[in-house]
Motif scaffolding. Structure first.
Motif, PDB file in Angstrom:
ATOM      1  N   ASP A 243      13.588   6.452  -3.460  1.00 16.84           N
ATOM      2  CA  ASP A 243      13.879   5.317  -3.597  1.00 16.84           C
ATOM      3  C   ASP A 243      13.233   4.503  -3.406  1.00 16.84           C
ATOM      4  O   ASP A 243      13.411   3.329  -3.728  1.00 16.84           O
ATOM      5  N   GLN A 244      11.664   4.448  -3.542  1.00 13.45           N
ATOM      6  CA  GLN A 244      10.968   3.439  -2.577  1.00 13.45           C
ATOM      7  C   GLN A 244      10.162   2.715  -4.180  1.00 13.45           C
ATOM      8  O   GLN A 244       9.933   3.101  -5.133  1.00 13.45           O
ATOM      9  N   ASP A 245       9.851   1.566  -4.723  1.00 13.30           N
ATOM     10  CA  ASP A 245       9.095   0.921  -5.005  1.00 13.30           C
ATOM     11  C   ASP A 245       7.894   1.913  -4.711  1.00 13.30           C
ATOM     12  O   ASP A 245       7.265   1.692  -4.253  1.00 13.30           O
ATOM     13  N   TYR A 246       6.931   2.071  -5.843  1.00 12.00           N
ATOM     14  CA  TYR A 246       5.538   2.880  -6.285  1.00 12.00           C
ATOM     15  C   TYR A 246       4.800   2.051  -5.991  1.00 12.00           C
ATOM     16  O   TYR A 246       4.505   0.646  -6.484  1.00 12.00           O
ATOM     17  N   ALA A 247       4.069   1.956  -4.567  1.00 12.40           N
ATOM     18  CA  ALA A 247       2.819   0.548  -4.450  1.00 12.40           C
ATOM     19  C   ALA A 247       2.029   0.873  -5.775  1.00 12.40           C
ATOM     20  O   ALA A 247       1.658  -0.771  -6.002  1.00 12.40           O
ATOM     21  N   LYS A 248       1.919   1.233  -6.730  1.00 13.89           N
ATOM     22  CA  LYS A 248       0.542   0.820  -7.663  1.00 13.89           C
ATOM     23  C   LYS A 248       1.442  -0.462  -8.855  1.00 13.89           C
ATOM     24  O   LYS A 248       0.882  -0.384 -10.146  1.00 13.89           O
ATOM     25  N   ASP A 249       3.124   0.483  -9.089  1.00 13.69           N
ATOM     26  CA  ASP A 249       3.752  -0.547 -10.026  1.00 13.69           C
ATOM     27  C   ASP A 249       5.092  -0.762  -9.259  1.00 13.69           C
ATOM     28  O   ASP A 249       6.043   0.086  -9.469  1.00 13.69           O
ATOM     29  N   ASN A 250       4.968  -1.875  -8.861  1.00 18.57           N
ATOM     30  CA  ASN A 250       7.021  -2.433  -7.684  1.00 18.57           C
ATOM     31  C   ASN A 250       8.101  -2.701  -9.103  1.00 18.57           C
ATOM     32  O   ASN A 250       8.745  -2.313  -8.068  1.00 18.57           O
ATOM     33  N   LYS A 251       7.676  -1.979 -10.377  1.00 17.77           N
ATOM     34  CA  LYS A 251       8.619  -2.457 -10.813  1.00 17.77           C
ATOM     35  C   LYS A 251       9.801  -0.637 -11.663  1.00 17.77           C
ATOM     36  O   LYS A 251      10.389  -0.876 -12.258  1.00 17.77           O
ATOM     37  N   LEU A 252       8.632   0.229 -10.586  1.00 15.50           N
ATOM     38  CA  LEU A 252       8.868   1.221 -10.698  1.00 15.50           C
ATOM     39  C   LEU A 252       9.690   1.875  -9.338  1.00 15.50           C
ATOM     40  O   LEU A 252       8.504   2.036  -8.748  1.00 15.50           O
TER      41      LEU A 252
END
Length: 275
Positions: A243-252
């Protein structure tokens, strides 16, 4: 006058990770005989192990080892960063993780009981702690199984061994993305793989807390269910990896990144020294 030099003290201290004063006294007592000095330090250390039992161990390292379809991750702790970066302590960690992985240990208790060249890991640690002169503690152990693994060991200081360790189990062929997700875990510190893995009691407690907060903020009673669920979802984004926002792209989300890469994440473990 004892037959040794300052260089001898320094060399023995670096070899064992012992204190300057204790090392000098041992060499004096042994009249410069290094092997005898090691025995003296070991005997004195064994007596001191019990005295050190209540000391805190906030330094140390993480280590990982793959063995027959599984990976074992552990945290070995000590009192000071001087010992943490000492070659003897690092060699001890290698022996401990080898033994724990060979035994498939998934707990501290199982790892301590594992065989390490004819003695238990518990005895090995005790013997080495007696020589090093600090409390040494096997704090955490996890063994996870899976199809493929990505192991990421992160140094928070260039002068120290790895302080954060991540093991990610997955299936799929995109090893580069798997490594990136392992790095994300190191940074984001999720507690669970999925929201379904979060204990229901923890979810209900969070729901109670955010309900009370929302009421105290004066939110309309009719709007509370939607507001509370939104805040519970935010809680899941903190603790659930997928469920977390991806560290390298917080839109994903991490789930979206893994899916796009053809990866299925099946398990993970993360340890940080002292945390």
């Amino acid at each position: 006058m004892a037959n040794f030099t300052i260089a001898d003290i320094k060399a023995l201290r670096e070899q064992l990770g012992t204190g300057m004063v204790d090392t000098k006294k041992a060499l004096e007592e042994a009249d410069g005989d290094v092997e005898k000095a090691v025995e003296i330090l070991r005997l004195k250390g064994a007596k001191g192990n019990a005295k050190r039992a209540d000391r805190s161990t906030s330094e140390g390292l993480v280590a990982a080892r793959e063995n027959d379809g599984s990976v074992t991750l552990l945290e070995l702790a000590c009192e000071t960063d001087f010992v943490a970066k000492n070659e003897r302590f690092i060699a001890l960690a290698d022996k401990v993780v080898d033994a724990a992985a060979a035994a498939g240990a998934d707990s501290v208790e199982a790892a301590l009981a594992a065989d390490a060249d004819g003695k238990t890991v518990e005895q090995l640690i005790s013997d080495e702690a007696a020589i090093i002169g600090e409390k040494v503690e096997l704090r955490r152990v996890r063994t996870i199984s899976g199809d493929k693994f990505e192991v990421y060991l992160h140094k928070t200081s260039k002068d120290l061994p790895p302080q954060v360790g991540v093991v990610l189990a997955y299936s799929g062929d995109d090893a580069e993305t798997a490594r990136s997700i392992a790095q994300h875990i190191s940074f984001a510190n999720p507690s669970y793989l999925t929201r379904d893995a979060v204990p229901e009691a923890d979810v209900e407690k969070e729901r109670e807390i955010v309900t009370e907060i929302s009421r105290n903020e004066g939110k309309p009673e009719a709007a509370l269910p939607k507001i509370v669920e939104g805040r519970v979802n935010a809680f899941f984004k903190q603790v659930s990896l997928l469920d977390q926002d991806y560290a390298k792209d917080n839109k994903l989300s991490v789930a979206k990144v893994a899916s796009d890469a053809g990866l299925t994440l099946t398990d993970f473990a993360r340890f940080k020294v002292g945390a």
